[in-house]
Write a protein that holds these residues in place. Structure first.
Motif, PDB file in Angstrom:
ATOM      1  N   SER A  95      -5.564  -0.529  -4.174  1.00 26.61           N
ATOM      2  CA  SER A  95      -6.883  -0.430  -3.570  1.00 26.61           C
ATOM      3  C   SER A  95      -6.745  -0.305  -2.060  1.00 26.61           C
ATOM      4  O   SER A  95      -6.011  -1.075  -1.433  1.00 26.61           O
ATOM      5  CB  SER A  95      -7.710  -1.680  -3.924  1.00 26.61           C
ATOM      6  OG  SER A  95      -8.970  -1.638  -3.337  1.00 26.61           O
ATOM      7  N   THR A 128       0.814  -1.212   0.000  1.00 26.65           N
ATOM      8  CA  THR A 128       0.000   0.000   0.000  1.00 26.65           C
ATOM      9  C   THR A 128       0.847   1.262   0.000  1.00 26.65           C
ATOM     10  O   THR A 128       0.691   2.137  -0.852  1.00 26.65           O
ATOM     11  CB  THR A 128      -0.929   0.004   1.228  1.00 26.65           C
ATOM     12  OG1 THR A 128      -1.718  -1.181   1.201  1.00 26.65           O
ATOM     13  CG2 THR A 128      -1.840   1.215   1.201  1.00 26.65           C
ATOM     14  N   ASP A 162      -8.311  -0.582   1.588  1.00 28.69           N
ATOM     15  CA  ASP A 162      -9.363  -1.084   2.457  1.00 28.69           C
ATOM     16  C   ASP A 162      -8.943  -0.835   3.897  1.00 28.69           C
ATOM     17  O   ASP A 162      -8.043  -0.038   4.154  1.00 28.69           O
ATOM     18  CB  ASP A 162      -9.628  -2.572   2.194  1.00 28.69           C
ATOM     19  CG  ASP A 162      -8.409  -3.455   2.492  1.00 28.69           C
ATOM     20  OD1 ASP A 162      -7.351  -2.919   2.886  1.00 28.69           O
ATOM     21  OD2 ASP A 162      -8.508  -4.687   2.334  1.00 28.69           O
ATOM     22  N   THR A 185      -6.132   3.238  -6.794  1.00 26.04           N
ATOM     23  CA  THR A 185      -7.205   2.932  -7.748  1.00 26.04           C
ATOM     24  C   THR A 185      -8.586   3.053  -7.132  1.00 26.04           C
ATOM     25  O   THR A 185      -9.554   3.364  -7.840  1.00 26.04           O
ATOM     26  CB  THR A 185      -7.021   1.514  -8.300  1.00 26.04           C
ATOM     27  OG1 THR A 185      -6.965   0.588  -7.199  1.00 26.04           O
ATOM     28  CG2 THR A 185      -5.730   1.410  -9.113  1.00 26.04           C
ATOM     29  N   SER A 186      -8.705   2.782  -5.834  1.00 25.13           N
ATOM     30  CA  SER A 186     -10.004   2.890  -5.180  1.00 25.13           C
ATOM     31  C   SER A 186      -9.825   2.984  -3.671  1.00 25.13           C
ATOM     32  O   SER A 186      -8.816   2.520  -3.128  1.00 25.13           O
ATOM     33  CB  SER A 186     -10.895   1.688  -5.520  1.00 25.13           C
ATOM     34  OG  SER A 186     -10.339   0.495  -4.994  1.00 25.13           O
ATOM     35  N   ASP A 244     -12.350   2.122  -0.355  1.00 23.80           N
ATOM     36  CA  ASP A 244     -13.693   1.691   0.030  1.00 23.80           C
ATOM     37  C   ASP A 244     -14.237   2.589   1.137  1.00 23.80           C
ATOM     38  O   ASP A 244     -13.527   3.426   1.696  1.00 23.80           O
ATOM     39  CB  ASP A 244     -13.737   0.206   0.395  1.00 23.80           C
ATOM     40  CG  ASP A 244     -13.056  -0.141   1.712  1.00 23.80           C
ATOM     41  OD1 ASP A 244     -12.864   0.745   2.560  1.00 23.80           O
ATOM     42  OD2 ASP A 244     -12.728  -1.325   1.908  1.00 23.80           O
TER      43      ASP A 244
END
Length: 460
Positions: free
Chosen positions: A350, A316, A352, A381-382, A384
């Protein structure tokens, strides 16, 4: 106050939510355990980077009891290998209580190493020599998992010895089938002493995190068991660790776990974290009522179920530094001093719950106290919804601590300015490049450009 306190907040929120649960009662068939404070409730989480987070009575000592079982199974596998251990102990769910007579027809093997019968045999398998006594190996192994030396609660050991006739009966029954490798009295005495080893919820979270990290203790960085052993232990925990409630647990919580009758409970997010709770009141299966409820809520809230796709450890945060160490930073003079006070955290992929914890910790570690910080989300990219709330909370804590923050957020991953202002209590400047964000922070430190720039979006 730090950004990563958002993780601690989540544990405190779980404690506040379930501290009022009054179901269950402490184990009373072991008299010393019946003396435990029924109101005690602690939670601890340890990440793959060795970051520790606690809430409530997470540092109150209690005895391991059955939470010791997966770790001694790991020791037996390490010393003897899977084939040899499997000659003596099976790996199938029993579907029965922890103290049931679960012996395989024809062979007499206990069903698995998580029920008492199998745990007694597993403990008996640990080699015992004058140079390396079996219990010395056990105590050392558990200490390596916990990252510190552990000791035995002699009062609990005595209490278990006085009231442990059922376990002795199990040992003699196993011996009658030919599948007990040592004298039953010696085996049970060693098992009782193993169960009476003293730990805290923080210790348990570290032990669970060691299994999560493929056998490496993330706090001490010591390899305790091999990755293959850790994986096999987690497999048995997932299918057998919660006894006759293992299927329901895996369905609802989705994490390998192990309970103990002193009120301890561990769960493992492979390659993500280890988590533990301590609360003495137990349910009908011998598991902590509050601990079970808290971990189920935590798994549901943060999307931790094993069958969901987890973030890879270490993937990350790709850079934590100060702006002065960046290739384009000035090399001398007043500008260099300003840039030295700007921390930079670069994230990717991503985000989380697990990834957000890494980002928050990196924000705390980036640059000197009181300095500005740049969070670069260009390669993310994203994010949550859970991670987004955690990042907002962490940025708000930075602001409360007097640190300015700017983000490289070309995809509006943190939401529109109004949402940021509401959740973080600050106007967060955003930039298209890391260099632009660093320069903006440096100018703010120098007292330049403060007037009329708050809340603006600077695309560079």
């Amino acid at each position: 106050m730090s950004a990563a306190d958002a993780v601690t907040d989540s544990l405190r929120n779980l404690r506040d939510r379930f501290i009022g649960v009054r179901d269950g009662k402490p184990a009373d068939y072991i008299p010393q355990l019946a003396l435990a404070d029924p109101d005690a409730f602690g939670l601890a989480l340890v990440s793959m980077d060795g970051h520790r987070y606690i809430a409530g009575e997470a540092e109150v000592p209690f005895t391991l009891q059955s939470v010791s079982k997966p770790f001694i199974y790991a020791l037996a596998l390490s010393l003897l290998g899977l084939d040899e251990v499997s000659r003596w102990v099976g790996a199938e769910p029993s579907g029965e209580a922890f103290n049931a007579i679960s012996l395989e027809p024809g062979t007499g093997r206990p069903a698995n190493a998580m029920v008492n019968a199998g745990a007694i045999v597993t403990t008996a398998l640990i080699p015992d020599t004058p140079d390396e006594p079996a219990f010395g190996r056990i105590l050392h192994c558990l200490g390596c998992f916990a990252g510190r030396e552990l000791d035995v609660d002699e009062e609990v050991f005595s209490s278990e010895s006085v009231t442990g006739d059922r376990n002795r009966a199990l040992a003699y029954l196993i011996r009658s089938t030919g599948t007990m490798p040592v004298d039953p009295v010696l085996a049970v005495d060693r098992y009782f002493r193993q169960c009476a080893i003293r730990v805290t919820a923080v210790d348990l979270a570290t032990m669970a995190a060691t299994l999560a990290y493929g056998g490496v203790n993330p706090v001490t960085r010591e390899r305790v068991v091999s990755a293959e052993v850790a994986a096999r232990v987690l497999a048995v925990m997932a299918t057998c660790g919660m006894y006759d409630g293992s299927g329901e647990w895996l369905l609802r919580v989705g994490l390998p776990a192990k309970s103990g009758v002193s009120g301890g409970l561990i769960a493992v997010g492979p390659a993500r974290f280890g988590v533990a709770t301590y609360s003495p009141p137990l349910d009908a299966t011998g598991g902590s009522v509050r601990g079970h409820a808290a971990l189920e809520a935590m798994s549901d809230r943060y999307g931790l179920h094993l069958m969901l796709n987890p973030a890879l450890p270490g993937s990350t945060v790709t850079l934590v530094t100060t702006a002065d160490d960046l290739p384009s930073a000035p090399s001398s003079g007043h500008e260099r001093v300003l840039h030295e006070q700007v921390g930079v955290v670069v994230a990717q992929g991503s985000i989380d719950f697990t990834a957000a914890e890494r980002v928050l910790y990196a924000l705390d570690e980036s640059g000197p106290d009181g300095g500005s910080v740049v969070l670069d989300l260009h390669d993310v990219t994203s994010v949550d919804s859970v991670a987004l709330a955690m990042l907002h909370t962490g940025l708000a804590r930075l602001a409360a601590d007097g640190r300015r923050a700017a983000v490289v957020d070309p995809n509006d991953l943190l939401g529109p300015p109004g949402l940021l202002r509401e959740r973080t209590g600050q106007d967060l400047p955003r930039y298209a490049t890391r260099e632009g964000a660093v320069e903006g922070c440096a100018q703010a430190l120098a007292g330049e450009g403060r007037s009329g720039t708050a809340g603006s979006t600077r695309w560079r």
